[in-house]
Motif scaffolding. Structure first.
Motif, short mmCIF file in Angstrom:
data_model
loop_
_atom_site.label_atom_id
_atom_site.label_comp_id
_atom_site.label_asym_id
_atom_site.label_seq_id
_atom_site.Cartn_x
_atom_site.Cartn_y
_atom_site.Cartn_z
N SER A 1 -5.60 12.73 8.60
CA SER A 1 -5.66 13.77 7.45
C SER A 1 -5.37 14.29 6.56
N ALA A 2 -3.95 13.56 6.98
CA ALA A 2 -2.37 13.86 6.24
C ALA A 2 -2.70 12.78 4.78
N VAL A 3 -3.49 11.51 4.87
CA VAL A 3 -3.12 10.95 3.51
C VAL A 3 -3.94 11.79 2.33
N ILE A 4 -3.06 12.05 0.74
CA ILE A 4 -4.09 12.73 0.43
C ILE A 4 -4.84 11.25 -0.92
N ASP A 5 -3.82 10.93 -1.24
CA ASP A 5 -4.38 10.02 -2.10
C ASP A 5 -3.98 8.06 -1.69
N SER A 6 -4.18 7.09 -2.09
CA SER A 6 -3.66 5.39 -1.74
C SER A 6 -3.78 4.90 -2.36
N ILE A 7 -2.62 3.55 -2.88
CA ILE A 7 -3.22 2.93 -4.50
C ILE A 7 -2.22 1.91 -3.51
N PHE A 8 -2.84 0.66 -4.20
CA PHE A 8 -2.39 -1.04 -3.95
C PHE A 8 -0.89 -0.77 -5.12
N SER A 9 0.44 -1.79 -4.91
CA SER A 9 0.30 -2.30 -6.22
C SER A 9 0.46 -3.43 -6.89
N ASP A 10 1.29 -3.76 -8.01
CA ASP A 10 0.60 -5.07 -8.35
C ASP A 10 1.07 -6.56 -7.41
N SER A 11 0.36 -7.94 -7.06
CA SER A 11 1.50 -8.76 -6.56
C SER A 11 2.71 -8.93 -6.61
N LEU A 12 3.73 -8.35 -5.97
CA LEU A 12 5.11 -9.00 -5.54
C LEU A 12 5.05 -10.73 -4.54
N LEU B 1 1.03 -1.23 -0.15
CA LEU B 1 0.11 0.07 0.00
C LEU B 1 0.75 1.48 -0.03
N PHE B 2 0.29 1.96 -0.71
CA PHE B 2 1.59 3.39 -0.76
C PHE B 2 0.26 4.56 -0.85
N GLN B 3 0.93 5.27 -0.23
CA GLN B 3 -0.22 6.37 0.50
C GLN B 3 1.12 7.89 0.12
N LEU B 4 0.01 8.59 -0.39
CA LEU B 4 0.59 9.80 -0.34
C LEU B 4 0.16 10.41 0.36
N ILE B 5 0.90 11.60 0.70
CA ILE B 5 0.75 12.34 1.97
C ILE B 5 1.23 13.17 2.40
N SER B 6 1.22 14.72 3.33
CA SER B 6 1.10 15.72 3.42
C SER B 6 1.44 16.30 4.86
#
Length: 103
Positions: A59-70, A41-46
């Motif tokens: 409140s700091a999380v701007i957006d998040s996305i999961f990677s492909d399977s590893l 899980l990658f999270q872009l935070i401020s």
């Protein structure tokens, strides 16, 4: 925790393979500790709010996305290091402080 290495990366303004400008986050030394299949899980935070005030973690999380399977491998089944991608080679040429294994 099954993830080892630097789990935080600063943004880098770089150019991709097509010549387009972009913001990249590079994690050159992440390792999986245990055998299995994983998604990261990658999270872009401020770090700061609009007035320079500190934000709460929620409140700091701007957006998040999961990677492909590893895949994580047991030592005796480890297939060896994967080839370095053309994109990583290209990004490394733009930023000499980007630490990567031998390109």
């Amino acid at each position: 925790n099954n993830l080892i290495g630097n789990t935080v990366a600063e943004s880098r303004n770089l150019t991709d393979l097509t010549g387009s400008n972009g913001i990249f986050f590079v994690f050159p030394n992440l390792y999986i500790r245990r055998q299995g299949s994983y998604k990261i899980l990658f999270q872009l935070i401020s770090i700061f709010g609009p007035n320079g005030t500190s934000l709460t973690p929620e409140s700091a999380v701007i957006d998040s996305i999961f990677s492909d399977s590893l895949s994580g491998y047991a030592p005796r089944y480890y297939p060896g290091k994967a080839k370095v991608s053309g994109l990583l080679r290209f990004l490394a040429k733009q930023t000499p402080d980007l630490k990567t294994r031998n390109l």
